[in-house]
Design a protein around this motif. Structure first.
Motif, PDB file in Angstrom:
ATOM      1  N   MET A  46      28.154  43.194  30.051  1.00 35.18           N
ATOM      2  CA  MET A  46      28.636  44.513  30.430  1.00 35.18           C
ATOM      3  C   MET A  46      27.770  45.063  31.537  1.00 35.18           C
ATOM      4  O   MET A  46      26.591  44.792  31.589  1.00 35.18           O
ATOM      5  CB  MET A  46      28.497  45.414  29.211  1.00 35.18           C
ATOM      6  CG  MET A  46      29.372  46.577  29.225  1.00 35.18           C
ATOM      7  SD  MET A  46      31.060  46.133  29.264  1.00 35.18           S
ATOM      8  CE  MET A  46      31.180  45.054  27.935  1.00 35.18           C
ATOM      9  N   ALA A  52      28.026  35.889  34.426  1.00 34.86           N
ATOM     10  CA  ALA A  52      28.342  34.741  35.279  1.00 34.86           C
ATOM     11  C   ALA A  52      27.126  34.512  36.157  1.00 34.86           C
ATOM     12  O   ALA A  52      26.315  35.417  36.349  1.00 34.86           O
ATOM     13  CB  ALA A  52      29.561  35.043  36.146  1.00 34.86           C
ATOM     14  N   GLN A  97      23.569  43.571  41.865  1.00 36.42           N
ATOM     15  CA  GLN A  97      24.618  44.226  42.643  1.00 36.42           C
ATOM     16  C   GLN A  97      24.125  45.602  43.094  1.00 36.42           C
ATOM     17  O   GLN A  97      23.178  46.119  42.514  1.00 36.42           O
ATOM     18  CB  GLN A  97      25.866  44.366  41.769  1.00 36.42           C
ATOM     19  CG  GLN A  97      26.382  43.005  41.284  1.00 36.42           C
ATOM     20  CD  GLN A  97      27.767  43.100  40.664  1.00 36.42           C
ATOM     21  OE1 GLN A  97      28.608  43.893  41.071  1.00 36.42           O
ATOM     22  NE2 GLN A  97      28.000  42.260  39.655  1.00 36.42           N
ATOM     23  N   HIS A 153      30.682  45.671  40.374  1.00 33.63           N
ATOM     24  CA  HIS A 153      31.737  45.165  39.479  1.00 33.63           C
ATOM     25  C   HIS A 153      31.258  45.145  38.043  1.00 33.63           C
ATOM     26  O   HIS A 153      30.163  44.680  37.755  1.00 33.63           O
ATOM     27  CB  HIS A 153      32.096  43.745  39.960  1.00 33.63           C
ATOM     28  CG  HIS A 153      32.877  42.910  38.984  1.00 33.63           C
ATOM     29  ND1 HIS A 153      32.615  41.565  38.810  1.00 33.63           N
ATOM     30  CD2 HIS A 153      33.908  43.198  38.149  1.00 33.63           C
ATOM     31  CE1 HIS A 153      33.451  41.061  37.919  1.00 33.63           C
ATOM     32  NE2 HIS A 153      34.246  42.029  37.492  1.00 33.63           N
ATOM     33  N   ASN A 154      32.104  45.615  37.149  1.00 26.94           N
ATOM     34  CA  ASN A 154      31.887  45.427  35.711  1.00 26.94           C
ATOM     35  C   ASN A 154      33.047  44.592  35.190  1.00 26.94           C
ATOM     36  O   ASN A 154      34.201  44.956  35.372  1.00 26.94           O
ATOM     37  CB  ASN A 154      31.862  46.799  35.014  1.00 26.94           C
ATOM     38  CG  ASN A 154      31.878  46.693  33.485  1.00 26.94           C
ATOM     39  OD1 ASN A 154      32.351  47.601  32.817  1.00 26.94           O
ATOM     40  ND2 ASN A 154      31.368  45.616  32.925  1.00 26.94           N
ATOM     41  N   GLY A 155      32.730  43.474  34.547  1.00 30.00           N
ATOM     42  CA  GLY A 155      33.773  42.620  33.999  1.00 30.00           C
ATOM     43  C   GLY A 155      33.489  41.175  34.297  1.00 30.00           C
ATOM     44  O   GLY A 155      32.350  40.794  34.597  1.00 30.00           O
ATOM     45  N   ASN A 156      34.512  40.371  34.239  1.00 25.78           N
ATOM     46  CA  ASN A 156      34.326  38.946  34.489  1.00 25.78           C
ATOM     47  C   ASN A 156      35.649  38.343  34.953  1.00 25.78           C
ATOM     48  O   ASN A 156      36.680  38.541  34.304  1.00 25.78           O
ATOM     49  CB  ASN A 156      33.877  38.266  33.194  1.00 25.78           C
ATOM     50  CG  ASN A 156      33.281  36.912  33.447  1.00 25.78           C
ATOM     51  OD1 ASN A 156      32.333  36.770  34.217  1.00 25.78           O
ATOM     52  ND2 ASN A 156      33.855  35.899  32.823  1.00 25.78           N
ATOM     53  N   GLY A 216      33.499  40.001  30.258  1.00 28.10           N
ATOM     54  CA  GLY A 216      32.372  40.830  30.688  1.00 28.10           C
ATOM     55  C   GLY A 216      31.367  41.122  29.589  1.00 28.10           C
ATOM     56  O   GLY A 216      30.464  41.928  29.788  1.00 28.10           O
TER      57      GLY A 216
HETATM   58  N1  LIG Z   1      28.670  42.376  32.429  1.00 25.60           N
HETATM   59  C1  LIG Z   1      29.274  42.478  33.573  1.00 25.60           C
HETATM   60  O1  LIG Z   1      30.126  43.308  33.790  1.00 25.60           O
HETATM   61  C2  LIG Z   1      28.858  41.436  34.577  1.00 25.60           C
HETATM   62  C3  LIG Z   1      29.482  41.528  35.947  1.00 25.60           C
HETATM   63  C4  LIG Z   1      29.435  40.185  36.673  1.00 25.60           C
HETATM   64  N2  LIG Z   1      30.320  39.236  36.049  1.00 25.60           N
HETATM   65  C5  LIG Z   1      27.999  39.655  36.713  1.00 25.60           C
HETATM   66  O2  LIG Z   1      27.674  38.722  36.010  1.00 25.60           O
HETATM   67  O3  LIG Z   1      27.198  40.206  37.432  1.00 25.60           O
END
Ligand SMILES: NC(=O)CC[C@H](N)C(=O)O
Ligand SMILES: O=P(O)(O)OC[C@H]1O[C@H](OP(=O)(O)OP(=O)(O)O)[C@H](O)[C@@H]1O
Ligand SMILES: [Mg+2]
Length: 508
Positions: A1, A77, A86, A100-103, A406
């Protein structure tokens, strides 16, 4: 997250972004970053660490400008390398930065397409860098010297067509404005709010959780709808447009279980109220299954389960006691990378008050049991402190399947409830009785407020993935790439050794 935030203001945004990121710190404690824009230049500072450690006065002074975005990271990731902190930056077209939040579940395919067809280079293993390049490429294709809202929305539409998975995004386009959007299933949260500057002009904030808005004096306008984009120009003009063809609202239920702060409202649902209800339905289950229960005292495992445990005790009519004291200087253990670090942290983090346990039948309540790291240690600590019987309740159902949207639960085999019955898990953690919330009850706890919510993203409990593109081979690849053994050998905390060169970072 992760936590994301973006602001268009009439004065410098650095301090408000910093404050918002500290409010969102619970969503990611690995890395933090802020980028601002002024006079045709971006100013970026990002690194591994907590917000308070990443930004020093000298960085804050340099982060000038009335527009900016920020990010706190918890990787799902790539690696924990500071090069994957980021926001990401790409110089063409216009200069774009993105948080970005997610995957993304098709990041590998997209990465290949970007290289082969779109002639774009991806310099890290982060899916967020892929997402940024898809957005940038789609904007570039439109070929405008000065993009308007129409080009921005067209690019978001194209992102929805190409990207799969979960994404709540805030991007800043040099000199033009910021755009926030959510994936067509609305899996990850994002909302926006407004406040008035002293001269009466409007200022806007987009953020992962409403608590970031209220803490900075913004009034929540509403959640961004699934598939929708909100574009705010640098002069404060705001536009919104639905950019997905067939949007559905399937928010992640785990936000309410664990991730979000209780003082946030996500898609109209109060996290606090949802957690109170989780306590009530748990109590009802105790009364159903164990009407003559002999529980002397209900105790939360701090912090997240407090709200549910309190309400459970109230409903059962038994004492609520704080039996474990949390060391406030240790971060959230679940979102720590690496099992070794998590295990050590539980003992350092929680310490029992023995007199609350001695000769008592205690019901310990946690919001969820994921790897079982916390509850195994805690049950033993309760026994060592003199408890007669140790019962354990989880405000969420058994977590049996990996998360691909995520949350860093990439490997089914690391989940204590995977392929095990409740009794087997109870035995493993050493509890005299283990009680899990029923999924139906959990869904009831978060429902009935917002009719737009068609269903909940519950894949960690059901193994059903709302994006429809997840098969066993994907899960196998994810497991192979990200399981704890793999990462403890070569990944996390050795981030600088993985050879990713940090291109655009103000290091000191
Ligand atoms: N937890 C997330 O939202 C990770 C965002 C993105 N996938 C990263 O690894 O940076
Ligand atoms: O079964 P596990 O793998 O141990 O994971 C579950 C635990 O991790 C989380 O706590 P965390 O310490 O992250 O944060 P909190 O202080 O907000 O409860 C969660 O609240 C559970 O207590
Ligand atoms: Mg916890």
């Amino acid at each position: 997250m992760c936590g994301i935030v973006g602001i268009v203001s009439t004065s410098n945004v650095n301090q408000t972004l910093y404050d918002a990121l500290t409010v969102l710190q619970h969503r990611g404690q690995d890395a933090a970053g802020i980028v601002t824009f002024q006079n045709e230049r971006f100013y970026l500072r990002k690194d591994n660490g907590l917000v308070r450690d990443v930004f020093h006065t000298r960085h804050m002074r340099r982060l000038v400008g009335n527009v900016g975005i920020g990010h706190v990271r918890y990787p799902t990731a790539g690696s924990s390398s500071s090069a994957e902190a980021q926001p990401f930056y790409v110089n063409s077209p216009y200069g774009i930065t993105l948080a970005h939040n997610g995957n993304l579940t098709n990041a590998d395919d997209l990465s290949q397409d970007l290289f082969r067809t779109d002639l774009r280079h991806i310099n890290t293993n982060s899916d967020s860098e892929v997402l940024l390049n898809v957005f940038a490429h789609e904007l570039q294709k439109l070929g405008k010297l000065n993009p308007t809202k129409d080009e921005i929305f067209a690019a978001v539409k194209a992102v929805h067509k190409r990207c799969r998975g979960a994404y709540a995004v805030i991007a800043m386009i040099t000199g033009y404005g910021i755009v926030g959007f959510r994936d067509p299933n609305g899996i990850r949260p994002a909302c926006y709010g407004v406040r008035e500057a002293e001269d009466g002009r409007k200022e806007y904030m987009i953020a992962s959780e409403s608590v970031a808005l209220s803490a900075a004096g913004f009034t929540l306008v509403r959640d961004i709808a699934p598939g929708e984009a909100v574009y705010i120009e640098t002069d404060g003009t705001l536009y919104t447009q639905q950019c997905a063809q067939d949007p559905h609202l399937y928010p992640c239920i785990f936000e309410h279980v664990y991730f979000a702060r209780p003082d946030s409202i996500l898609d109209g649902v109060s996290v606090y109220k949802a957690r109170l209800r989780m306590g009530e339905t748990l109590a009802d289950k105790v009364l159903r299954e164990f009407p003559d229960h002999d529980i002397d005292v209900v105790m939360p495992i701090p912090d997240t389960s407090r709200t549910s445990a309190m309400q459970m005790a109230h409903r059962l009519g038994v004492k609520f006691r704080e039996g474990f004291i949390k060391n406030r200087y240790i971060g959230r253990t679940f979102i720590m990378p690496g099992q070794k670090m998590r295990k050590k942290s539980v003992r350092q983090k929680l310490n029992p008050i023995d007199l609350e346990f001695r000769d008592k039948n205690v019901m310990l309540v946690d919001d969820s049991i994921v790897r079982g790291t916390t509850c195994k240690e805690i049950v033993q600590m309760a026994r060592d402190a003199g408890a007669r019987k140790v019962y354990f309740a989880s405000a969420a159902p058994p977590v049996r399947y990996p998360n691909v949207y995520g949350i860093d639960m990439p490997s089914a085999n690391e989940l204590i409830a995977h392929d095990r019955t409740v009794e087997e898990v109870g035995e493993l953690i050493g509890a005299d009785w283990l009680l899990y919330q029923d999924l139906e009850d959990l869904v009831t706890c978060v429902s009935d407020v917002n009719d737009d919510i068609e269903d909940w993203e519950c894949s960690v409990f059901t193994g059903q993935y709302v994006t429809g593109d997840i098969d066993q081979s994907y899960l196998d690849r994810l497991d192979e790439a990200r399981n704890d053994t793999k990462r403890s050998g070569a990944g996390d905390n050795k981030s600088d050794e993985n050879g990713i060169i940090d291109l655009h970072n103000d290091e000191d």
